[in-house]
Every structure is written in structure tokens, then in C-alpha cells.
Design an enzyme around this catalytic site. Structure first.
Site, mmCIF file in Angstrom:
data_model
loop_
_atom_site.group_PDB
_atom_site.id
_atom_site.type_symbol
_atom_site.label_atom_id
_atom_site.label_comp_id
_atom_site.label_asym_id
_atom_site.label_seq_id
_atom_site.Cartn_x
_atom_site.Cartn_y
_atom_site.Cartn_z
ATOM 1 N N GLN A 1 0.817 -1.214 0.000
ATOM 2 C CA GLN A 1 0.000 0.000 0.000
ATOM 3 C C GLN A 1 0.847 1.259 0.000
ATOM 4 O OE1 GLN A 1 -1.670 -1.152 3.994
ATOM 5 N NE2 GLN A 1 -1.551 1.051 4.396
ATOM 6 N N CYS B 1 -5.259 0.439 3.339
ATOM 7 C CA CYS B 1 -5.379 -0.988 3.656
ATOM 8 C C CYS B 1 -6.776 -1.510 3.378
ATOM 9 C CB CYS B 1 -4.993 -1.232 5.111
ATOM 10 S SG CYS B 1 -5.938 -0.232 6.269
ATOM 11 N N HIS C 1 -6.545 -1.345 11.361
ATOM 12 C CA HIS C 1 -5.906 -1.873 10.150
ATOM 13 C C HIS C 1 -6.778 -2.960 9.530
ATOM 14 C CE1 HIS C 1 -2.795 -2.670 7.339
ATOM 15 N NE2 HIS C 1 -2.410 -3.828 7.840
#
Ligand SMILES: *[C@@H]1O[C@H](CO)[C@@H](O)[C@H](O)[C@H]1NC(C)=O
Ligand SMILES: *[C@@H]1O[C@H](CO)[C@@H](O)[C@H](O)[C@H]1NC(C)=O
Ligand SMILES: *[C@@H]1O[C@H](CO)[C@@H](O)[C@H](O)[C@H]1NC(C)=O
Length: 472
Positions: free
Chosen positions: A277, A283, A419
Site C-alpha cells: 500500500q 489498507c 488496520h
């Protein structure tokens, strides 16, 4: 020629004619157009730091025994692109200083007097500074031997102080880190600050190590020079912490069978290679494309690599590099009509205008579902249906190297999810049950890009946000 004095009484020679004749290969800029390059004023405060950065990086990457320094600026322009991009053409020359472990480029480094020994080169550097992130990147470096000349050389001022050498061991580790992960810093102060953060992070990694209840190893990773806050800001996804605000999705149909003891979609061809990324909190996009790659594989038997950039650019429900929610992304993909391939709409790591072309859609989805919160049900669903989009608290991930990570809960508050990842399988390793988690921080993170997290106690909130697209 124009001369000007600089703070440390050294003289910069700026060859004005070359500003017009143009040494760089992207001539023809139009003044005034937004984002167009502008000719650089010699008093631009960013220029010298960009030059020093280029000089350091250049020496770090070159094989020569002697330090080379910039002797003359031939031209310089800057362009505003999420920060400032400097395009600088300079002459460099070989100095009497030999490279040492710390690569100290100081004013004491005199140039060889004889021009054949100085081996003058003309170099084009492109330096990209993101001031608010204190980040510099060398985008381009093109050097070639200069046509022989006899002009007198001048020096670029340096404000570096010599570093204090208090801990040789630490310095060696830091230097290994810098070499391994291509790190350069824009100034000596920055390097020293990063060294202190690195030292602090070694302690944090050691604490994680001492208290880990699994088999994980923690230590130096490519994120070892970032504070926890910086790491969060740059790589994690603040929007996920608002997961309780996300839209209700339909519940997934319960799996028809109990979970097998272990399963790994990588062994069944449903998982593309690990992606990166970069410097962008995207993400969520990688988590969702990974899931859809799996769902499309289940439907067609074909594994495609799908475009995250399409989501970064065109998903108006999410915030591109500022974060997003998988539940929004599914909806955006439904509205757009599907996803293009990675090749057709490739990843740049920053938001651009939407360039989606309906004719290039290779995979569509029809809806999305939310999985149950019980890890056993999640495992059974995964084995039956494909890789699962999931999210977790990533604190223990910054310094993870390998093994099954089992941090204490105090390190991994399940309510602070930041995340998004992809669950591709699960199993047991030496008695430790784990989730195999495909991450999007490149293959040089963790175990070939994967993170293994203890399974069975809802660790780090891994069970809280599991979802999948549905392809009819
Ligand atoms: C950048 O550096 C300046 C000065 O060293 C500091 O005040 C600022 O907080 C830093 N910003 C980031 C994002 O690290
Ligand atoms: C380091 O940077 C160079 C050029 O900028 C690049 O070619 C190389 O792949 C990088 N290496 C790593 C380990 O990131
Ligand atoms: C699923 O979505 C595709 C693309 O939008 C559409 O062509 C197809 O008819 C949909 N299938 C069903 C069963 O709704």
C-alpha cells in the site's frame, strides 16, 4: 552567471543560461498552470535541503570509494505535488574524503584539484519533499560524465554536526537498518531524531518479545524509525476505529459444515501475491480487493489481481489514503459496476482523479455480508467460501518479524481497530492456533508479507469486522 552569498559564507554559482536552455528532459513547462513546475528562486529554503538529501542518497547508493559532492547548480525547478518536487541539475565532483561507516559528508571534504581526478558528472536529481510528513524521496537520479571544463568549483553549505558516538552497537544496528530499508534523512538532526526513535522502538520490540505468549519474534522492521503515532498516521486506518458507525450489512448465511482443522486458500490458488500500500492509508482497499479476488476465483476458477487504485480514486464513500471501511467499499464497487485489473488501473499510492472505465471491468459483486463474531464460525465460513476481509488493532504488527504473534491484551485493545487485512487461512503451529493474515505492506514485511496471529481469544479484535463481497 549569478553569485549569491549563503548563510555559511559559501558561494553558490547558478548558471542562469542553463535555466533557459534546460538540462532536464521534461522541458516545455507552462508557467502559471496549476501544479506546473516553476523556476526556482535561489533563495528557496527547500532547495539546499533537497540538495543535501540528494547528495547523501547519491553517495549512499554509489559504489565509489570517495565521497562525491555537489560542486555547482546548473538549474533548479520546483513543482507542487502533495508537497514539493524539486528537479535539480547539478555538477558533482569527487572529493578526497573516503566513505566511512557513517557516510559523513562535511565541508572538510575537499574536491580533487585536478579535473581528471575530480571526475565531474552532470546529474539530474528529482527530490520529493513532503514537509508536513518530514519525508524526502529521491524520485530520480541520472548522472553522466560532464563535458570537460575548467571552471572553479564552489561548495554547498552544510550545517551538519558530527554525531555523538555513544553507542556503537546501536549505531551499527541503525546503519544496517538504513541500508537494508533504503533510509536517508534530510538532515543530521533528523537522522539523530530517527536514531532515538529507533532506540526506543528496540525497547518496545523487546517488551513485546518478553511478554509474547506465542512464538513470535519482534525486532527491527522497516517501520523501526517511526514513532507509534507516525506509524499509525502513515500506514493505519483511522476510519476503522469508527467501525461501530459502519452500515449494517446482511448477515452471512451460516456455513453448512463445521470448520476443518486447518485451511489455507493460498494452497488452492485463490490468493494473489502480496501487494504494498506504500505511504497511504489504503489498507481497506487491499483488504476488499483480496476478498473479491477470492470470491471471483470461487465463481470462475480464475485468479485475477484487482485494482486498489480504482477504489482510492473513485470510491467517494471512503477517504482514499485517509482511510476507509470495507462496508463502504463494497457499496462503491456495486455502484461503479465492478473492478478493473491491477494492470489496467495500477497502483500509485496517492489519490488521483477517477479514471474508471466501465468497459474494463473484469469482476463485479452483487452485495456484501457481515460474518459472525465467533472465530470458529469465521473459520468455517472461510474454509467454505474464501478469504475474508477482516480488521484488527495493529499495534503488535509494527515490529513483527515471524512466528505466531500472541501479544498481551493491554497491547492490543480489541476496541481500537486500525488496520484492515485479509484472512486467507488458519491452522496450528507447534500447538499454537493461528490465523494466516495477508497484509499489504510488501513482501519484505513479516513472513513473506504475512502476519500470523493467535486464534481463539478474539485477539486484537480480529473477529469484530469480518466481511465478504457476494458474487452471484
Ligand atoms: C517534523 O519536524 C518538525 C521539526 O523537527 C516537528 O516539529 C514536526 O512535528 C515533525 N512532523 C512530523 C509529522 O514528524
Ligand atoms: C532502494 O532504492 C532503490 C532506488 O531508489 C531501489 O531500486 C531499490 O529497490 C530500493 N531497495 C529497497 C530494499 O527498498
Ligand atoms: C450481479 O451483478 C452483475 C453486475 O452488476 C449483474 O450483471 C448480474 O445480473 C447480477 N446478478 C444477480 C443475480 O443479480
Amino acid at each position: 552567471m549569478m553569485e549569491l552569498s549563503l548563510s555559511r559564507c559559501l558561494v553558490l554559482v547558478v548558471c542562469v543560461s542553463s535555466l533557459v536552455s534546460g538540462h532536464d528532459d521534461n522541458d516545455g513547462y507552462t508557467a502559471g498552470a496549476p501544479g506546473a513546475p516553476v523556476r526556482l528562486s535561489e533563495s528557496d529554503p527547500g532547495l539546499l535541503s533537497a540538495l543535501r538529501f540528494a547528495e547523501e542518497r547519491y553517495n549512499m547508493l554509489s559504489n565509489g570509494m570517495h565521497i562525491r559532492r555537489i560542486s555547482k547548480i546548473l538549474s533548479a525547478t520546483k513543482q507542487l505535488v502533495k508537497g514539493v518536487k524539486y528537479s535539480i541539475t547539478v555538477e558533482t565532483g569527487r572529493t578526497l574524503c573516503k566513505k566511512s561507516a557513517e557516510l559523513q559528508i562535511t565541508e572538510d571534504c575537499e574536491f580533487f584539484q585536478e579535473s581528471h581526478k575530480q571526475k565531474t558528472e552532470v546529474c539530474l536529481f528529482e527530490v520529493w519533499n513532503i514537509p508536513w510528513e518530514n519525508k524526502s524521496t529521491l524520485l530520480k537520479q541520472k548522472c553522466q560524465p560532464a563535458p570537460t571544463e575548467t571552471k572553479k568549483v564552489v561548495r554547498v553549505p552544510l550545517t551538519h554536526d558530527k554525531p555523538t558516538k555513544e553507542n556503537v552497537d546501536l549505531l551499527m544496528q541503525f546503519k544496517d537498518f538504513m541500508v537494508k530499508y533504503n533510509r536517508t534523512y534530510s538532515s543530521q538532526e533528523e537522522a539523530e531524531k530517527r536514531l532515538r526513535i529507533f532506540q526506543q522502538n528496540l525497547k518496545t520490540a523487546q517488551t513485546l518479545q518478553d511478554l509474547d505468549q506465542g512464538t513470535a519474534e519482534y525486532g527491527v522492521t522497516k517501520f523501526s524509525d517511526l514513532t507509534e503515532d507516525e506509524f499509525r498516521m502513515m500506514y493505519l486506518n483511522p476510519m476503522l476505529s469508527q467501525w461501530t458507525l459502519q452500515k449494517q450489512m446482511k448477515p452471512a448465511a451460516p456455513p453448512s459444515q463445521a470448520a476443518p482443522d486447518s485451511w489455507d486458500w493460498r494452497e488452492h490458488g485463490a490468493v494473489s501475491s502480496v501487494k504494498n500500500q506504500g505511504f497511504c492509508g489504503s489498507c481497506w482497499a487491499f483488504s476488499v480487493t483480496g476478498n473479491i479476488e477470492g470470491q471471483w476465483f470461487k465463481k470462475t476458477g480464475q485468479l485475477l489481481s484487482l485494482s486498489e487504485q480504482e477504489l482510492v480514486d473513485c470510491d467517494k464513500l471512503d477517504q482514499a489514503c485517509g482511510g476507509g471501511l470495507p462496508s463502504n467499499a463494497y457499496e462503491a464497487i456495486e455502484n461503479l459496476g465492478g473492478l478493473e485489473t491491477e494492470t489496467d488501473y495500477s497502483y500509485t499510492g496517492h489519490k488521483q482523479g477517477c479514471e474508471f472505465t466501465a468497459g474494463k471491468v473484469v469482476a463485479y459483486i452483487n452485495s456484501s455480508v457481515e460474518l459472525p463474531k465467533d472465530e470458529k464460525d469465521i473459520a468455517a465460513w472461510l474454509a467454505e467460501n474464501g478469504p475474508v476481509s477482516a480488521a484488527l488493532n495493529a499495534f503488535a504488527m509494527q515490529f513483527y518479524k515471524k512466528g505466531v504473534s500472541h501479544p498481551l491484551k493491554i497491547f492490543c485493545n480489541p476496541w481500537m481497530i486500525d488496520h484492515a487485512v485479509l484472512l486467507v487461512g488458519y491452522g496450528e503451529r507447534n500447538g499454537a492456533p493461528f490465523w494466516a493474515i495477508k497484509n499489504s505492506w510488501g513482501e519484505d514485511y513479516g513472513e513473506q508479507g504475512y502476519y500470523y496471529l493467535y486464534r481463539g481469544s478474539n485477539l486484537c479484535g480480529i473477529n469484530k469486522m469480518c466481511s465478504s463481497a457476494v458474487v452471484n
